[in-house]
Design an enzyme around this catalytic site. Sequence first.
Site, mmCIF file in Angstrom:
data_model
loop_
_atom_site.group_PDB
_atom_site.id
_atom_site.type_symbol
_atom_site.label_atom_id
_atom_site.label_comp_id
_atom_site.label_asym_id
_atom_site.label_seq_id
_atom_site.Cartn_x
_atom_site.Cartn_y
_atom_site.Cartn_z
ATOM 1 C CE LYS A 196 -5.977 -52.605 -98.470
ATOM 2 N NZ LYS A 196 -5.688 -52.957 -99.870
ATOM 3 C CE LYS A 249 -2.323 -51.937 -97.176
ATOM 4 N NZ LYS A 249 -2.656 -52.215 -98.540
HETATM 5 C C1 PBG Z 1 -4.295 -52.218 -103.230
HETATM 6 C C2 PBG Z 1 -3.320 -51.857 -102.164
HETATM 7 C C3 PBG Z 1 -3.219 -50.666 -101.413
HETATM 8 C C4 PBG Z 1 -2.083 -50.811 -100.616
HETATM 9 C C5 PBG Z 1 -1.558 -52.063 -100.864
HETATM 10 N N1 PBG Z 1 -2.350 -52.702 -101.806
HETATM 11 C C6 PBG Z 1 -3.987 -49.411 -101.483
HETATM 12 C C7 PBG Z 1 -5.377 -49.361 -101.023
HETATM 13 O O1 PBG Z 1 -5.999 -50.338 -100.583
HETATM 14 O O2 PBG Z 1 -5.933 -48.279 -101.166
HETATM 15 C C8 PBG Z 1 -1.550 -49.772 -99.674
HETATM 16 C C9 PBG Z 1 -0.118 -49.926 -99.316
HETATM 17 C C10 PBG Z 1 0.536 -48.767 -98.666
HETATM 18 O O3 PBG Z 1 -0.073 -47.744 -98.320
HETATM 19 O O4 PBG Z 1 1.757 -48.886 -98.470
HETATM 20 N N2 PBG Z 1 -5.546 -52.531 -102.797
#
Ligand code: PBG
Length: 327
Positions: A196, A249
């Site tokens: 991520k 992601k």
């Molecule tokens: C929580 C989370 C996030 C997303 C999914 N779970 C936000 C982040 O890490 O700031 C982002 C999902 C999206 O942008 O569709 N940690």
Amino acid sequence: MQQLEFQRHRRLRNSAGMRAMVRENYVSTNDLIHPLFVVEGNDVKREIPSMPGVFHFSLDQFRREVNEVSELGIPSIILFGIPDHKDDCSSQAYAEEGIVQQAIRAAKEENPDLVITTDVCLCQYNPAGHCGIVENGEIVNDPSLELLAKTALSHAQAGADLIAPSDMMDGRIAAIRHTLDQNGYQNIPVLSYAVKYASAFYGPFRDAAHSAPSFGDRKTYQMDPANGREAMREAESDVMEGADMLMVKPALAYMDIIRQLRDRYDLPIVAYNVSAEYAMVKAAAQNGWIDERAVVMETMTGFKRAGADLILTYFSKDIARYLKAGY
Ligand code: PBG
């Protein structure tokens, strides 16, 4: 003129039938995981301004949405909770009557066959808006593991089928796996947000989930977009710690990472087509600049070609409809 030697690739593109015969990748409704945002209160179905077509649902409206998603044949939803109450220990993340825990039970009542995936993170649940515990302005790793594991366990106890930690603390897969096993949930799989990135493509989600950090950014735990080899180390740790599926992601700017994970691991790979990837397509479509359906399907097919098995996307209801219509 002398006869040139060359390949006639166009022979296999001559007709729709021929193209269908040699097509290598397909998107199926079975590939889809649909994200849903749940809020407290009653009779709430509020559109998120930066994500047209995506809503906040209170539980009563959420039940209707679960049925709509189920009728479209989408096999799984992932839940994001937006609690009314935030505190330093993120207590609503693991409360038995927390919004996600209630939503899990409601979804199970509506459709016991739907695979209920839950996002495990703390950022929506504490005023700092960080994914772990904050001590003296620092996001501390090890103390966060206990709360994350507690959150995962509370989801399993409410009936979740697939646990998806998105916090990016080190060791969280081991901590969650251990806690689930100790409590009799050996059979509940973990989908790790293994890779991520600290991405600007989460902007609309943070508006939607009220989870923007109140200070600093997420760069001490989410990955630097410049790094590819490091992604392999993150994935390797999660595989060793017991992850059952691996997620990348965001997806679009990270297709190379999806491909590398596909080549390296035999676990299912999931692509998260994140909020800004959705918002950009919607905005261009609303302006009449692109053919939304064609762009969406080309993007999804691209994820499959890159090596994704599953796609987590805000477009999944649209995709299920396109596929039903024979697109
Ligand atoms: C929580 C989370 C996030 C997303 C999914 N779970 C936000 C982040 O890490 O700031 C982002 C999902 C999206 O942008 O569709 N940690």
